[in-house]
Design a protein around this motif. Structure first.
Motif, PDB file in Angstrom:
ATOM      1  N   LEU A   1      -5.583  -2.256  10.649  1.00 30.63           N
ATOM      2  CA  LEU A   1      -5.501  -1.038   9.840  1.00 30.63           C
ATOM      3  C   LEU A   1      -5.451  -1.405   8.356  1.00 30.63           C
ATOM      4  N   PRO A   2      -5.866  -0.467   7.513  1.00 30.75           N
ATOM      5  CA  PRO A   2      -5.726  -0.720   6.077  1.00 30.75           C
ATOM      6  C   PRO A   2      -4.278  -1.019   5.704  1.00 30.75           C
ATOM      7  N   MET A   3      -4.137  -1.789   4.651  1.00 29.03           N
ATOM      8  CA  MET A   3      -2.798  -2.227   4.251  1.00 29.03           C
ATOM      9  C   MET A   3      -1.811  -1.090   4.002  1.00 29.03           C
ATOM     10  N   ASP A   4      -2.337   0.027   3.486  1.00 31.19           N
ATOM     11  CA  ASP A   4      -1.362   1.073   3.128  1.00 31.19           C
ATOM     12  C   ASP A   4      -0.748   1.762   4.354  1.00 31.19           C
ATOM     13  N   PHE A   5      -1.192   1.391   5.546  1.00 30.69           N
ATOM     14  CA  PHE A   5      -0.523   1.904   6.746  1.00 30.69           C
ATOM     15  C   PHE A   5       0.699   1.054   7.108  1.00 30.69           C
ATOM     16  N   ASN A   6       0.817  -0.063   6.419  1.00 31.68           N
ATOM     17  CA  ASN A   6       1.963  -0.930   6.707  1.00 31.68           C
ATOM     18  C   ASN A   6       3.250  -0.345   6.146  1.00 31.68           C
ATOM     19  N   TYR A   7       4.293  -0.616   6.860  1.00 29.93           N
ATOM     20  CA  TYR A   7       5.619  -0.306   6.349  1.00 29.93           C
ATOM     21  C   TYR A   7       6.389  -1.614   6.372  1.00 29.93           C
ATOM     22  N   HIS A   8       6.724  -2.113   5.207  1.00 25.53           N
ATOM     23  CA  HIS A   8       7.412  -3.401   5.099  1.00 25.53           C
ATOM     24  C   HIS A   8       6.685  -4.476   5.901  1.00 25.53           C
ATOM     25  N   SER A   9       5.380  -4.531   5.654  1.00 26.45           N
ATOM     26  CA  SER A   9       4.500  -5.525   6.284  1.00 26.45           C
ATOM     27  C   SER A   9       4.285  -5.321   7.781  1.00 26.45           C
ATOM     28  N   VAL A  10       4.877  -4.306   8.333  1.00 30.09           N
ATOM     29  CA  VAL A  10       4.660  -4.048   9.759  1.00 30.09           C
ATOM     30  C   VAL A  10       3.572  -2.973   9.863  1.00 30.09           C
ATOM     31  N   PRO A  11       2.510  -3.247  10.605  1.00 29.35           N
ATOM     32  CA  PRO A  11       1.426  -2.275  10.658  1.00 29.35           C
ATOM     33  C   PRO A  11       1.814  -1.001  11.407  1.00 29.35           C
ATOM     34  N   ALA A  12       1.689   0.115  10.728  1.00 28.95           N
ATOM     35  CA  ALA A  12       1.893   1.456  11.277  1.00 28.95           C
ATOM     36  C   ALA A  12       2.928   1.513  12.403  1.00 28.95           C
ATOM     37  N   PRO A  13       4.155   1.186  12.102  1.00 28.77           N
ATOM     38  CA  PRO A  13       5.156   1.080  13.172  1.00 28.77           C
ATOM     39  C   PRO A  13       5.323   2.362  13.988  1.00 28.77           C
ATOM     40  N   TRP A  14       5.313   3.494  13.311  1.00 29.08           N
ATOM     41  CA  TRP A  14       5.556   4.738  14.057  1.00 29.08           C
ATOM     42  C   TRP A  14       4.384   5.066  14.976  1.00 29.08           C
TER      43      TRP A  14
END
Lengths: 140, 1109
Positions: free
Chosen positions: B256-269
């Motif tokens: 996924l694009p980087m901006d979907f990361n939360y604290h380096s974790v890809p799209a956790p939710w």
């Protein structure tokens, strides 16, 4: 599922409230006061999740501000705990200057993130996109 | 990492702060909302807030309806109205204006209009219909922002009936080039699906399209719909499993694009959402589960970063692995993962770990074993939520073996829980367990409550079992289950069970073991006989066991067991056991007698024998009390030393008594008892009320108050804290205590268990004797019996020291002619006469004079005439006062020591006589008197004929001490040692001890009612108990108090109605107050004193004084 999101100060005054399950207007103040009391009474080293009535509260403190989320039992509390932080990060990103009493904008941001008690967006850029567009139009 | 971010965010509140702060004041000075918020923040009272808001609302109302208000101003007004409503003040006048703003405003104003609508109105509000047109218009707008706003509000709320009006437009938006529009359209459809699933049935293929959308945001939005759809019908979407797996794989793989990361974790939710969907799909479906093993493994592996959000994903992952068809390799990894959670020092992780464990132990209870220690630690965690979650976990792993401990823990939690919801939930769970494992739960109660529990709990449990429920078949099953569970208990470790529980087990086995087809009576007999050999088994329990055996002793093996037992116990020191053993042996050998059954309570089979005996000149039978009276007149000899063991058998009778009306006296008898504690724990205010009301400044107030009200004051229940209440509730819920039973049923009960009460009913006759002429004989008998035996039990327990036989013997040997007893070793008389003798002894201590000569005459050496005149050796200053009888202390060939005491107002004078019985003078004589409990002041030493150090042959030396009590105890012991030397001999010593009853130190305390009232409140030591009421026909209270006054020198301050107050003091100046109330045929007394132990000790003497009467 998320039942409500509350932002309250240390004095227990509500700064923002958003309900995703119907609660009568006249019962909200009492519920909020009770919920806040529940969270304020807890120590730093205690669990950030509290049992409240038949659901749970997930709370997070940012200095004098508390953000409390009511969730139903099946919810993953830790993911909600981090969602709160994500929300705060979004606010931080948007309100870059010392602000203001922008109740409407905070609501608009929250509406992008949570709908019907579900997390609908967590990507910061996308959360802020509609609001930024509005701001641009208003400025221009 | 997260910590760093968190630190930077501590600056956030200043940004966010809606609080008034100096920095923000400048910028917000133009904002009316800002002013309002500041105004509210500064207010101190709710009332002021209300005033301010109402003023604000009036002002808003004026402005919104003004035609000159611009949309920008309107927006500003709406935000303030939103704020007011948020604080709980309705602003319904503004609703219509919110809709208007959404209609007419532009950009932000419109958005705020929509926002206000979504905050103000609920889905069924009629004004919402007015919004439909606006939404329609905006959906068709060329301005994407407006389309966006419309879709947002639609996905939040929309009138169900109007969905068809906008559905085509929303569907169209699914093909919109802008991802944000497509995404919001999907969310709008999701909303439609939630409120009107039928309306969107035809567009399911469009959902699939959304799932496959190239934009991750649109795909994510579609997952909400799929989660819902799969929840309702997982079968219909199995084919999508591979798609979901692929999506998850890509997300986890960082596609996924980087901006979907939360604290380096890809799209956790998004990951969490996908895992939830997968677990629904893989549940009970091997092939589907297999598709996802790989990605789950990948997820576990990838989520190794130490951040909350990865743990949130892991939790979901573990849940998924344990929900779908198991794969051992994955399970192992998941279990390890849970370990990381529960062992984490971070409390939030620990919580989630427990939650995960709770979930997985339902599939694999063994997993709990791995984390036993952690679970146990968590049970004692200071944070209640952790405790609570642990109980939840335990509840899931409850089985027949551990139910006892778990129920105990739950009950523990209930005691501290203050939250109603938790209480309701937990009580429900305990009840559920009690239903599942009825005997295990009761077994918990018995094992834990042990011997501390109220005796009526086992009684009512047995009663419940014997009376049964509605269906015979159910009863049979229940009893059979009880038998089975008890047999297995006895087979495992009977030595750990409390006595009361053993008694219950014995009874149940005796009564119902025949129900079990495969259980041989002999097996049960053997099990029971093992109990007899256990070291800690009390004789009371033994007699229960023996009685159970008498019900079973049939057939070959049983007979030999019975024979063995007979041989062991026929020589028992305990008469009751001896009798039981006899019965057992007889019944086991005489099968005819065994089968006969039934009890002829009239003893008609003896009629022939009686008439024969009468004809032969035997005396007619007299009831024991009559005999006693006659004997009292006849002044017979006492033989009671032979019957010392009998009071013990009395207590066993009282336990066997099934009616247990003794609750009151029993509970107060055990000094550590919970009832007592709750009395003490009760707030002083109520006690204060109780006193004030009855004994107010104006005197007695009760005339104006109904009796019930004063009665309520005494009852501790309204005082109980919620937790105590909960405790009580829980006790109620788990111990089904039958409340009202028809009298007949009770009588039937009594008869059914006639073997138990056999001895009891015999003794009750005499104890009841004169006092109870009521027609309800059986019932009342039991009551009388129980209360009196309760009292006899009380004596040792409540005081912690058994009145030593020495004490009794001492008194007995002193007693002169007016002994009241009969020459028989029958239980009740014996125990009564035992008390009587003591009583007389005490009585004599107070008024003695006339008894003195005869007393000394009866002494061991009556042929020594000098003894007669010992009293003449009393110190002169005491000679005018009445003294107690002179008691021999000890003697040897050369000296006789005796003592007596004289009660003075402020002290007790102890006089010790040293009589030299040898033919030579005692030299270098020294007497030392010592006591831990007494303050001994050596007063004077008066020796009639010679100096202290020397006592001439056949003369008397007198030592005189003034003593006061340092620490109250029932009997104050004086230890002494006399050393002397005979001429030419070696130094010799002789030791003695002398007991002074506490009563000799009690003096009346003269007080007014008012003084009494104020003293009462000041005292902390406090004891309550029920005493026997002397049942005089006219005024039992006055009679009883007069007896106490006479025997114990109490001062009766006032008697009004059914209550009386009494005061006394222990020399010197140690007051004790007593409040008496006649209640249910007993005298409820409540003692208070500033001196520890004094109330208890005094109570003991009151009991004895009344028993003796």
């Amino acid at each position: 599922m998320i039942r409500f999101v509350l932002m309250v100060n240390r004095q227990g005054q509500t700064r923002l409230s958003r309900y995703y399950t119907p609660v009568d207007l006249n019962r909200r103040a009492a519920l909020e006061a009770d919920v806040v009391r529940c969270c304020l009474n807890r120590k730093k080293d205690q669990c950030s999740f509290v049992e409240y009535q038949d659901f749970k509260l997930v709370y997070r403190q940012y200095a004098a501000l508390y953000i409390v989320v009511g969730v139903s039992d099946g919810e993953n509390e830790l993911s909600i705990y981090e969602l709160v932080h994500n929300f705060v990060e979004v606010l931080d990103k948007y309100f870059s200057r010392v602000i203001m009493f922008n109740l409407d904008r905070v609501h608009i941001i929250l509406d992008e993130m949570i709908q019907n008690g579900h997390i609908v967006e967590t990507n910061k850029n996308r959360i802020l996109a509609p609001l930024s567009a509005i701001d641009k139009m208003a400025d221009g | 990492m997260s910590d760093v971010v968190e630190k930077t965010l501590t600056a956030l509140p200043s940004l966010l702060s809606l609080d008034s702060q100096p920095g923000s004041a400048k910028l917000s000075s133009t904002s009316k909302l800002g002013n309002l918020i500041r105004g509210i923040t500064e207010l101190t009272s709710k009332h002021e807030e209300e005033k301010l808001i109402q003023r604000e609302l009036t002002s808003i109302k004026d402005q919104v309806s003004s035609p000159n208000t611009s949309m920008r101003q309107m927006k500003e007004l709406m935000v303030r109205a939103i704020y007011c409503e948020m604080l709980g003040y309705e602003a319904s006048f503004s609703y219509i204006h919110a809709i208007k703003l959404a209609q007419q405003g532009s950009v932000l104003d419109k958005r705020v209009g929509y926002l206000a609508v979504s905050l103000f109105l609920n889905e069924s509000h009629e004004l919402l219909l007015l919004l439909v047109n606006t939404v329609l218009k905006d959906l068709q707008s060329t301005n994407l922002i407006e389309v966006c706003m419309a879709l947002t509000v639609v996905s939040q709320m929309f009138p169900k009936d109007m969905i068809p009006a906008i559905l085509p437009l929303v569907e169209d938006k699914l093909n919109h080039p802008k991802e944000i529009i497509r995404r919001k359209a999907v969310l709008a459809l999701y909303k439609f699906y939630l409120i009107a699933p039928n309306q969107v049935q035809h567009i399911h293929n469009k959902f699939r399209k959304a799932l496959c959308d190239k934009d991750p945001g649109v795909m994510t939005a579609s997952l909400h719909i799929y989660l819902q759809l799969i929840k309702e019908n997982s079968e219909g979407y199995k084919d999508l499993t591979a798609s979901f797996v692929t999506i998850l794989k890509q997300v986890v793989g960082g596609k996924l694009p980087m901006d979907f990361n939360y604290h380096s974790v890809p799209a956790p939710w998004l990951q969490i959402q996908l895992l939830r969907i997968l677990s629904l799909l893989g549940k009970n479906d091997q092939s589907t589960s297999e598709i996802m093993y790989e990605v789950l493994d990948e997820s576990l592996r990838r989520a190794e970063m130490n951040h909350n959000i990865t743990y949130a994903i892991l939790y979901e992952c573990v849940k998924c692995i344990y929900t779908i068809q198991p794969k051992s390799e994955l399970l192992e990894k998941a279990a390890k993962c849970i370990g990381n959670f529960v062992l984490s020092p971070k409390i939030n992780l620990k919580y989630l770990g427990l939650k995960a464990l709770t979930y997985v132990v339902q599939q694999d209870p063994k997993l709990a074993l791995q984390h036993q220690m952690t679970i146990i630690e968590c049970l004692d965690h200071p944070d209640l939520i952790i405790k609570r979650e642990t109980l939840e976990l335990l509840f899931r792993i409850t089985n027949g073996q551990n139910v006892t401990v778990i129920v105990e823990k739950m009950l523990d939690f209930l005691r501290i829980s203050k939250d109603d919801y938790t209480t309701i939930d937990l009580v429900g769970k305990v009840a559920e367990l009690a239903e599942k494992y009825p005997f295990e739960t009761m077994n918990t109660v018995f094992s834990l409550g042990g011997d501390m529990m109220q005796p009526d709990i086992p009684n009512s449990f047995l009663k419940l079992l014997s009376e049964g429920f509605d269906s015979d078949e159910e009863d049979r099953k229940l009893r059979l289950f009880a038998v089975d569970s008890y047999v297995s208990l006895l087979q495992s470790e009977p030595n750990k069970l409390p006595q009361r529980f053993l008694q219950v087990i014995s009874w149940v086995l005796g009564e119902y073991s025949h129900l079990s087809a495969e259980l041989e009576p002999a097996t049960v007999m053997t099990l029971l006989s093992k109990l007899l050999d256990l070291k800690h088994t009390s004789s009371e329990t033994k007699s229960w066991v023996l009685m159970a055996m008498t019900k079973l002793c049939e057939g070959g093996v049983a007979i030999s067991v019975a024979q063995d037992i007979y041989e062991t116990h026929s020589s028992s020191m305990d008469t009751v056991l001896r009798q039981r053993a006899q019965e057992l042996q007889h019944l086991s050998q005489d099968s005819e007698l065994y089968l006969m059954g039934g009890v002829d309570s009239s003893l008609s089979f003896l009629d022939g024998f009686v008439s024969e005996a009468l004809a032969a000149g035997a005396a007619p039978y007299k009831p024991p009390h009559q005999r006693q009276e006659e004997l009292a007149q006849a002044k017979a000899l006492s033989l009671e030393p032979y019957s010392l063991s009998l009071p013990i058998s009395m207590s066993s009778c009282s336990i066997a008594d099934r009616q247990s009306p003794t609750l009151m006296s029993m509970s107060s008898g055990l000094s550590g008892d919970s009832t007592d504690l709750s009395h003490k724990g009760g707030s002083t205010t109520l006690k204060l009320d109780g006193v004030k009301r009855v004994w107010g400044r104006e005197g007695y107030l009760a005339q104006r108050e109904p009796v019930e009200e004063t009665a309520q004051v005494e009852v501790p229940s309204p005082l109980r804290s919620p937790s105590q209440q909960a405790e009580a509730d829980s006790t109620q819920s788990q111990t089904p205590t039958p409340t009202v039973t028809p009298e007949l049923e009770q009588d039937k009960q009594q008869l059914a268990s006639s073997l138990f009460v056999g001895l009891g009913s015999q003794s009750s006759v005499c104890l009841m004797g004169k006092s109870d002429p009521t027609p309800q004989r059986f019932r009342r008998k039991a009551q009388g019996r129980a209360s009196s035996s309760g009292a006899s039990e009380k004596t040792p327990t409540s005081l912690g020291s058994t009145p030593s036989p020495v004490d009794n013997l001492l008194c007995n040997s002193l007693l002169d002619s007016n002994l009241v007893s009969e020459p028989t070793n029958q239980t009740p008389q014996a125990s009564q006469s035992l008390d009587t003798t003591n009583g007389n002894c005490h009585e004599e201590l107070t008024d003695v004079k006339e008894n003195n000569p005869s007393l000394i005459h009866n002494n061991e050496e009556p042929d020594k005439p000098k003894d007669l005149c010992l009293s003449s050796h009393l110190p002169t200053e005491l000679s005018g006062l009445s003294h107690s009888e002179i008691t021999p202390l000890c003697s040897n060939q050369s000296v006789n020591l005796s003592a007596c005491h004289v009660q003075k107002e402020d002290s007790l004078q102890l006089v010790i006589f040293i009589f030299n019985s040898s033919d030579s003078a005692l030299q270098q004589m020294q007497l030392q008197v010592d006591s831990g409990e007494l303050k001994v002041n050596y007063c004077l030493s008066l020796i009639t004929d010679s100096p202290v150090e020397e006592v001439r042959s056949h003369s008397v030396a007198v030592c005189h001490y003034s003593v006061t009590v340092k620490r109250p105890s029932v009997h104050v012991e004086v230890l002494g040692m006399l050393s002397y030397q005979l001429p030419g001999g070696t130094p010799q010593t002789i030791q003695f001890s002398h007991k002074l009853p506490l009563t000799t130190f009690i003096r009346p305390l003269t007080l007014s009612t008012e003084e009494y009232g104020s003293m009462w409140l000041a005292f902390s030591q406090d004891t309550k108990q029920n005493l026997t009421l002397i049942n005089d026909d006219q005024d039992p209270l006055t009679t009883t108090l007069n007896v106490l006054k006479k025997k114990l020198q109490l001062h009766v301050v006032e008697i009004i109605g059914v209550e009386g107050i009494v005061a006394c003091q222990l020399v010197q100046d140690q007051p004790c107050l007593m409040h008496c109330r006649v209640h249910a045929g007993t005298l409820a007394v409540w003692l208070r004193s500033p001196v520890p132990d004094l109330p208890d000790c005094l109570l003991y003497h009151c009991q004895r004084a009344l028993q003796e009467h």
